[in-house]
Write a protein that holds these residues in place. Sequence first.
Motif, PDB file in Angstrom:
ATOM      1  N   SER A 205      10.911  15.413  10.508  1.00  0.00           N
ATOM      2  CA  SER A 205      11.737  14.985   9.385  1.00  0.00           C
ATOM      3  C   SER A 205      11.669  13.481   9.255  1.00  0.00           C
ATOM      4  O   SER A 205      11.794  12.756  10.245  1.00  0.00           O
ATOM      5  CB  SER A 205      13.188  15.437   9.599  1.00  0.00           C
ATOM      6  N   SER A 206      11.463  13.026   8.036  1.00  0.00           N
ATOM      7  CA  SER A 206      11.319  11.588   7.820  1.00  0.00           C
ATOM      8  C   SER A 206      11.408  11.296   6.333  1.00  0.00           C
ATOM      9  O   SER A 206      11.335  12.201   5.487  1.00  0.00           O
ATOM     10  CB  SER A 206       9.978  11.105   8.369  1.00  0.00           C
ATOM     11  N   SER A 207      11.556  10.041   6.005  1.00  0.00           N
ATOM     12  CA  SER A 207      11.398   9.598   4.623  1.00  0.00           C
ATOM     13  C   SER A 207       9.929   9.235   4.396  1.00  0.00           C
ATOM     14  O   SER A 207       9.230   8.816   5.324  1.00  0.00           O
ATOM     15  CB  SER A 207      12.288   8.396   4.328  1.00  0.00           C
ATOM     16  N   VAL A 208       9.467   9.420   3.179  1.00  0.00           N
ATOM     17  CA  VAL A 208       8.074   9.147   2.817  1.00  0.00           C
ATOM     18  C   VAL A 208       8.071   8.284   1.567  1.00  0.00           C
ATOM     19  O   VAL A 208       8.808   8.556   0.603  1.00  0.00           O
ATOM     20  CB  VAL A 208       7.283  10.443   2.576  1.00  0.00           C
ATOM     21  N   THR A 221      -5.849   3.841  -5.380  1.00  0.00           N
ATOM     22  CA  THR A 221      -5.520   5.045  -4.625  1.00  0.00           C
ATOM     23  C   THR A 221      -4.021   5.304  -4.732  1.00  0.00           C
ATOM     24  O   THR A 221      -3.244   4.413  -5.047  1.00  0.00           O
ATOM     25  CB  THR A 221      -5.890   4.908  -3.135  1.00  0.00           C
ATOM     26  N   ILE A 222      -3.647   6.552  -4.468  1.00  0.00           N
ATOM     27  CA  ILE A 222      -2.244   6.908  -4.281  1.00  0.00           C
ATOM     28  C   ILE A 222      -1.978   6.894  -2.777  1.00  0.00           C
ATOM     29  O   ILE A 222      -2.702   7.524  -2.011  1.00  0.00           O
ATOM     30  CB  ILE A 222      -1.943   8.290  -4.874  1.00  0.00           C
ATOM     31  N   THR A 223      -0.945   6.173  -2.354  1.00  0.00           N
ATOM     32  CA  THR A 223      -0.701   5.953  -0.930  1.00  0.00           C
ATOM     33  C   THR A 223       0.603   6.616  -0.507  1.00  0.00           C
ATOM     34  O   THR A 223       1.637   6.421  -1.144  1.00  0.00           O
ATOM     35  CB  THR A 223      -0.645   4.451  -0.612  1.00  0.00           C
ATOM     36  N   PHE A 224       0.524   7.410   0.574  1.00  0.00           N
ATOM     37  CA  PHE A 224       1.703   7.988   1.215  1.00  0.00           C
ATOM     38  C   PHE A 224       1.919   7.254   2.535  1.00  0.00           C
ATOM     39  O   PHE A 224       1.001   7.172   3.356  1.00  0.00           O
ATOM     40  CB  PHE A 224       1.520   9.487   1.475  1.00  0.00           C
ATOM     41  N   THR A 225       3.129   6.748   2.740  1.00  0.00           N
ATOM     42  CA  THR A 225       3.422   5.946   3.919  1.00  0.00           C
ATOM     43  C   THR A 225       4.656   6.471   4.626  1.00  0.00           C
ATOM     44  O   THR A 225       5.689   6.698   3.987  1.00  0.00           O
ATOM     45  CB  THR A 225       3.647   4.471   3.535  1.00  0.00           C
TER      46      THR A 225
END
Length: 301
Positions: A205-208, A221-225
């Motif tokens: 579980s986390s925030s993205v 690009t589309i970036t997920f962090t």
Amino acid sequence: MGNAYIFSLQPTFTQGLILGQFSVFFLLVLILKYLFFDTVSEHSNKVSSYLPKVERDDEDDEFNANLEQLKLKTEGQSVPESADWLNVLLQQVAEVYRMKLRDNKPGPEGDEVARKRVEKYANQIRPPGFLDPIKVHSVDLGVVAPQLSRARRKHYNPPDSAIEFDMTYVDTLSVSLSTSVLFNYPFPAFARLPVSLTVSLSLFSSSVLLTPPQPQSPHPTITFTLPTPQTEFTLELRTTSLMGSRAKLADVPKLHELITHQIRRVLEEKGTWKVVLPGLATVKEVKEDVLREQMLEEALS
């Protein structure tokens, strides 16, 4: 006989009527040719002086009013948006990757293909001086995808605009493997400690943070962090282990802590995924950009 000719030196009513109609027709041809038709030849390199262009009236009151209303509606909205549509998309993407890892083969045959691929990757990244070759016995690729909720805008002003989600991942994802830990003292490969291990995911579980592509970027690009190391995320794993050759040690707590710590460290260090946009960049170009950024960070640190 002279009256049988249409034209004569003396003007007649018929001659005047024909001449008038011809002059009107000639004038109409000139108007159409020089006012409406393009006189440039089809094979000429010249371009017509008139080019269609859409002009936007910045003083259009109705347009400005609608735009301002839309900004107030989106930026002032405090209630998080639903991400159900994105969850449906993620589920389908996850299914595609699972099928490709199995070479689109169902049942035990597909499981074996996935097992071999995971085993090959595990041996590529293992430290040779610390572990013997890894034998992967079984792999469960899971059945669901991470669930996103509470979509909210993190930043409102381009190009720094971003969207934050809450992510929860509960699945049957697991891997079972065996190897040996090498002891290199007092000399290399002095002894080996056999280890059998099964690691299963219980909860992540986390925030993205989703960052949209930047128009000025050479390779958008589309970036997920994932969060930075200072931000906590929840990682719960189930591990079962056996250590030793003749005498067996089962489910050593320290081994569980070590595995959890290593996975957390990898997520903190490499918790960024870039999605290449088709037609705008290639995977190779994006990898080169990431490598340059890493080298620049190392040089500045």
